[in-house]
Scaffold this motif. Structure first.
Motif, mmCIF file in Angstrom:
data_model
loop_
_atom_site.group_PDB
_atom_site.id
_atom_site.type_symbol
_atom_site.label_atom_id
_atom_site.label_comp_id
_atom_site.label_asym_id
_atom_site.label_seq_id
_atom_site.Cartn_x
_atom_site.Cartn_y
_atom_site.Cartn_z
ATOM 1 N N PHE A 83 29.496 72.468 48.156
ATOM 2 C CA PHE A 83 29.505 71.004 48.141
ATOM 3 C C PHE A 83 30.896 70.485 48.502
ATOM 4 O O PHE A 83 31.713 70.183 47.638
ATOM 5 N N PRO A 84 31.181 70.408 49.809
ATOM 6 C CA PRO A 84 32.488 69.891 50.221
ATOM 7 C C PRO A 84 32.591 68.392 49.943
ATOM 8 O O PRO A 84 31.578 67.691 49.952
ATOM 9 N N VAL A 85 33.796 67.925 49.655
ATOM 10 C CA VAL A 85 33.988 66.484 49.462
ATOM 11 C C VAL A 85 35.020 65.973 50.462
ATOM 12 O O VAL A 85 35.797 66.751 51.015
ATOM 13 N N THR A 86 35.035 64.696 50.694
ATOM 14 C CA THR A 86 35.992 64.115 51.639
ATOM 15 C C THR A 86 37.387 64.112 51.008
ATOM 16 O O THR A 86 37.530 64.167 49.785
ATOM 17 N N SER A 87 38.407 64.020 51.849
ATOM 18 C CA SER A 87 39.767 63.997 51.302
ATOM 19 C C SER A 87 39.975 62.710 50.510
ATOM 20 O O SER A 87 40.779 62.646 49.588
ATOM 21 N N GLU A 88 39.196 61.688 50.829
ATOM 22 C CA GLU A 88 39.281 60.442 50.074
ATOM 23 C C GLU A 88 38.780 60.630 48.637
ATOM 24 O O GLU A 88 39.464 60.271 47.666
ATOM 25 N N GLU A 89 37.586 61.219 48.508
ATOM 26 C CA GLU A 89 37.041 61.412 47.155
ATOM 27 C C GLU A 89 37.877 62.423 46.368
ATOM 28 O O GLU A 89 38.165 62.226 45.181
ATOM 29 N N ALA A 90 38.292 63.504 47.050
ATOM 30 C CA ALA A 90 39.144 64.493 46.376
ATOM 31 C C ALA A 90 40.429 63.821 45.896
ATOM 32 O O ALA A 90 40.902 64.068 44.786
ATOM 33 N N GLY A 91 40.981 62.954 46.718
ATOM 34 C CA GLY A 91 42.226 62.254 46.363
ATOM 35 C C GLY A 91 42.062 61.382 45.128
ATOM 36 O O GLY A 91 42.927 61.361 44.252
ATOM 37 N N ARG A 92 40.936 60.689 45.067
ATOM 38 C CA ARG A 92 40.706 59.812 43.908
ATOM 39 C C ARG A 92 40.598 60.638 42.621
ATOM 40 O O ARG A 92 41.138 60.262 41.592
ATOM 41 N N ILE A 93 39.885 61.752 42.708
ATOM 42 C CA ILE A 93 39.691 62.560 41.492
ATOM 43 C C ILE A 93 40.995 63.253 41.086
ATOM 44 O O ILE A 93 41.363 63.254 39.908
ATOM 45 N N VAL A 94 41.717 63.819 42.048
ATOM 46 C CA VAL A 94 42.992 64.475 41.708
ATOM 47 C C VAL A 94 43.978 63.439 41.148
ATOM 48 O O VAL A 94 44.668 63.694 40.163
ATOM 49 N N TRP A 95 44.013 62.271 41.773
ATOM 50 C CA TRP A 95 44.914 61.227 41.255
ATOM 51 C C TRP A 95 44.552 60.855 39.821
ATOM 52 O O TRP A 95 45.423 60.759 38.951
ATOM 53 N N PHE A 96 43.260 60.687 39.559
ATOM 54 C CA PHE A 96 42.827 60.330 38.204
ATOM 55 C C PHE A 96 43.193 61.442 37.214
ATOM 56 O O PHE A 96 43.671 61.173 36.104
ATOM 57 N N ASP A 97 42.989 62.698 37.620
ATOM 58 C CA ASP A 97 43.331 63.809 36.724
ATOM 59 C C ASP A 97 44.833 63.883 36.460
ATOM 60 O O ASP A 97 45.264 64.259 35.364
ATOM 61 N N ALA A 98 45.631 63.508 37.459
ATOM 62 C CA ALA A 98 47.086 63.463 37.242
ATOM 63 C C ALA A 98 47.426 62.355 36.246
ATOM 64 O O ALA A 98 48.278 62.522 35.379
ATOM 65 N N LEU A 99 46.738 61.238 36.366
ATOM 66 C CA LEU A 99 46.982 60.117 35.452
ATOM 67 C C LEU A 99 46.721 60.527 33.992
ATOM 68 O O LEU A 99 47.538 60.258 33.110
ATOM 69 N N ILE A 100 45.601 61.194 33.768
ATOM 70 C CA ILE A 100 45.210 61.532 32.392
ATOM 71 C C ILE A 100 45.710 62.921 31.993
ATOM 72 O O ILE A 100 45.432 63.378 30.892
ATOM 73 N N ASN A 101 46.417 63.588 32.928
ATOM 74 C CA ASN A 101 46.931 64.931 32.653
ATOM 75 C C ASN A 101 45.797 65.879 32.270
ATOM 76 O O ASN A 101 45.828 66.546 31.240
ATOM 77 N N ASN A 102 44.793 65.956 33.142
ATOM 78 C CA ASN A 102 43.624 66.799 32.869
ATOM 79 C C ASN A 102 43.908 68.240 33.301
ATOM 80 O O ASN A 102 44.108 68.513 34.477
ATOM 81 N N VAL A 103 43.928 69.160 32.335
ATOM 82 C CA VAL A 103 44.189 70.563 32.671
ATOM 83 C C VAL A 103 42.878 71.334 32.805
ATOM 84 O O VAL A 103 42.866 72.551 32.943
ATOM 85 N N ASP A 104 41.776 70.638 32.774
ATOM 86 C CA ASP A 104 40.460 71.281 32.768
ATOM 87 C C ASP A 104 39.596 70.863 33.949
ATOM 88 O O ASP A 104 38.435 70.489 33.774
#
Ligand SMILES: Nc1ncnc2c1ncn2[C@@H]1O[C@H](COP(=O)(O)OP(=O)(O)O)[C@@H](O)[C@H]1O
Ligand SMILES: [Mg+2]
Length: 254
Positions: free
Chosen positions: A112-133
């Motif tokens: 299930f590949p995702v676009t760099s846009e969607e990947a960017g939103r999720i990685v950015w959000f995980d950086a915001l909340i410091n998600n290590v999981d």
């Protein structure tokens, strides 16, 4: 406030999860994934689920609906499994429930590949909340009806385990090298431009208002639940401004 539902039947444990969440039925006859106050890190994990899940939802991510699930510990009496019995017996009162996404599959980046846009939103959000999981080993992403859903925000905001050093802890960078979506050239700069301005004091007040009072009482150094709600909002507000500049381990993050 989250909708209040009463758990009426314990169906089965969801064994993949480390924290032994269970599948339960509510008095509204819906199926819920239940996370217990008596498990592992207890209430703090559930607070993190509410803060990050409700923030994600307001930023436009797909997150299962969250409710509080009231548990009468007598539900544990008939459980043959000792571990489950213990968990139910030690989790009386308000626990966390989320809509069970029937038929959802665990995320597989190869399928299930995702676009760099969607990947960017999720990685950015995980950086915001410091998600290590959200690693490729343990993505905590589900594919449901052809779309990605975010689950399991229990291991985030590490600073809430030590409030006196929260500001220092929240100033640290985020390592995304193991992130489940790192391979999709996450466009975190675009995500930051879109999402950072939306993480406002008002939005965070709305999000933290969803945390049940019962999970916020008795924290050393804090008077009222609202004091602690403000403490949850503060590092997120600060991180939103510069989260994308502090993401390490991505090849195409700039
Ligand atoms: N809302 C949901 N709908 C369907 N399955 C879910 C849902 N939430 C969790 N699961 C399943 O249960 C597993 C464990 O849940 P998770 O929230 O990741 O708990 P843990 O903190 O124990 O890792 C997930 O990997 C997923 O397979
Ligand atoms: Mg998990």
């Amino acid at each position: 406030m989250l909708t209040e539902v009463t758990a009426t039947r314990y169906i089965t444990p969801l064994r993949e999860g480390g924290s032994l969440p269970g599948l339960v039925e509510g008095d509204d006859l819906r199926a819920y994934v239940m996370k217990f106050t008596g498990a592992g890190q207890g209430r703090k994990t559930l607070v993190a689920e509410v803060v990050c899940g409700e923030l994600a939802r307001r930023l436009g991510f797909r997150v299962p609906r969250l409710v509080t699930l009231d548990l009468d510990p007598v539900l544990g009496l008939g459980e043959p499994d000792r571990q489950v019995q213990e968990l139910l017996r030690s989790s009386g009162g308000a626990n966390l429930g989320m809509d069970f996404l029937s038929g959802a599959l665990g995320y597989d980046p190869l399928a299930f590949p995702v676009t760099s846009e969607e990947a960017g939103r999720i990685v950015w959000f995980d950086a915001l909340i410091n998600n290590v999981d959200r690693s490729w080993r343990n993505p905590n992403l589900l594919v449901h009806q052809g779309q990605l859903w975010l689950i399991d925000h229990g291991a985030t905001m590490i600073w809430h385990h030590n409030w006196p050093s929260a500001d220092t802890s929240a100033a640290r960078p985020y390592d995304a090298s193991d992130h489940a979506l790192a391979r999709f050239a996450p466009d975190v700069a675009a995500a930051a431009a879109e999402l950072a301005p939306r993480v406002t004091e008002d939005l965070l007040a709305e999000v933290t208002a969803e945390i049940p009072d019962a999970w916020l009482t008795g924290e050393p150094g804090f008077g009222t639940p609202d004091d602690l709600r403000r403490a949850y909002a503060r590092p997120l507000l600060a991180r939103a401004v510069s989260a994308h500049e502090r993401i390490n381990g991505l090849q195409e993050s700039k």
